[in-house]
Design an enzyme around this catalytic site. Sequence first.
Site, PDB file in Angstrom:
ATOM      1  N   ASP A 141      -0.764  -1.884  21.658  1.00 11.19           N
ATOM      2  CA  ASP A 141      -1.284  -2.935  22.548  1.00 11.19           C
ATOM      3  C   ASP A 141      -1.494  -2.394  23.960  1.00 11.19           C
ATOM      4  O   ASP A 141      -0.843  -1.436  24.355  1.00 11.19           O
ATOM      5  CB  ASP A 141      -0.254  -4.060  22.742  1.00 11.19           C
ATOM      6  CG  ASP A 141       0.121  -4.717  21.463  1.00 11.19           C
ATOM      7  OD1 ASP A 141      -0.679  -4.713  20.532  1.00 11.19           O
ATOM      8  OD2 ASP A 141       1.261  -5.241  21.419  1.00 11.19           O
ATOM      9  N   LEU A 142      -2.297  -3.123  24.699  1.00 15.67           N
ATOM     10  CA  LEU A 142      -2.570  -2.757  26.094  1.00 15.67           C
ATOM     11  C   LEU A 142      -1.291  -2.392  26.856  1.00 15.67           C
ATOM     12  O   LEU A 142      -1.215  -1.371  27.524  1.00 15.67           O
ATOM     13  CB  LEU A 142      -3.274  -3.946  26.776  1.00 15.67           C
ATOM     14  CG  LEU A 142      -3.616  -3.791  28.245  1.00 15.67           C
ATOM     15  CD1 LEU A 142      -4.654  -2.702  28.449  1.00 15.67           C
ATOM     16  CD2 LEU A 142      -4.123  -5.107  28.840  1.00 15.67           C
TER      17      LEU A 142
END
Length: 237
Positions: free
Chosen positions: A103-104
């Site tokens: 994820d980011l």
Amino acid sequence: MRLEKYIATSGIASRRAVKKSIQAGLVTVNGESVLVPGHPINVETDAVEFEGKPVEPLTEHIYLMLNKPPGYLTTRSDERGRPTVMNLVRELPESLYPVGRLDLETEGLLLFTNDGDFAYRLLHPSHEIEKTYLTWVHGAPNDAAIQRLREGITIPSGTTAPAKVKRLKASKDGASTQFEVVIHEGKKRQVRLMFKAVGHSVIRLKRIRIGNLRLGNLPQGQYRLLTSAEISELMLL
Ligand code: URA
């Protein structure tokens, strides 16, 4: 290919070190010293020596690990121009791409390769390759909550398989707790959603292991090529 890129990609030294050595006259192409880092190389026919040692021609396939910082998207390109993990491996061949995703805001071990077959096998759920994460969550989950995570818990994309969950440290004021979590699935936002399901949101998440590969002390934002022993162990999975 540019001379400095050719040598750096062979794994002999970092790009910065390669550039310095070229400028210092320590690199030869077909026996002649070349002082220009951008000197074009024919990867098939030119013989390059770095500080007296022959540079092995590019292997067809490249495998490397990056210590991904938070704030970088795991994608090859972003139409909105946001930072992507590709920005961190810029000097490497363009054919390279991330294996799986983080994820980011998730950090840590991310693999890259240009070997599509290898990436496919590594990601295939039937291999059940273990991944270890360190996570810091809000609050102090009780033993019942941890047990639910261990047994498998329902998140929007389904029920998770049993996981290994170890409490590592709790802050004195009970505001946060650190865990080690081992899972072998790759459901979207899995670790975050597992803790959310027991009422404790994730503050920080870092992957430190995939199968036999450990992040170790690789600095954040840096990458290194996998060793041939690491690659062959992964191939056996
Ligand atoms: N679990 C998550 O929640 N996020 C990741 O990036 C990886 C595993």
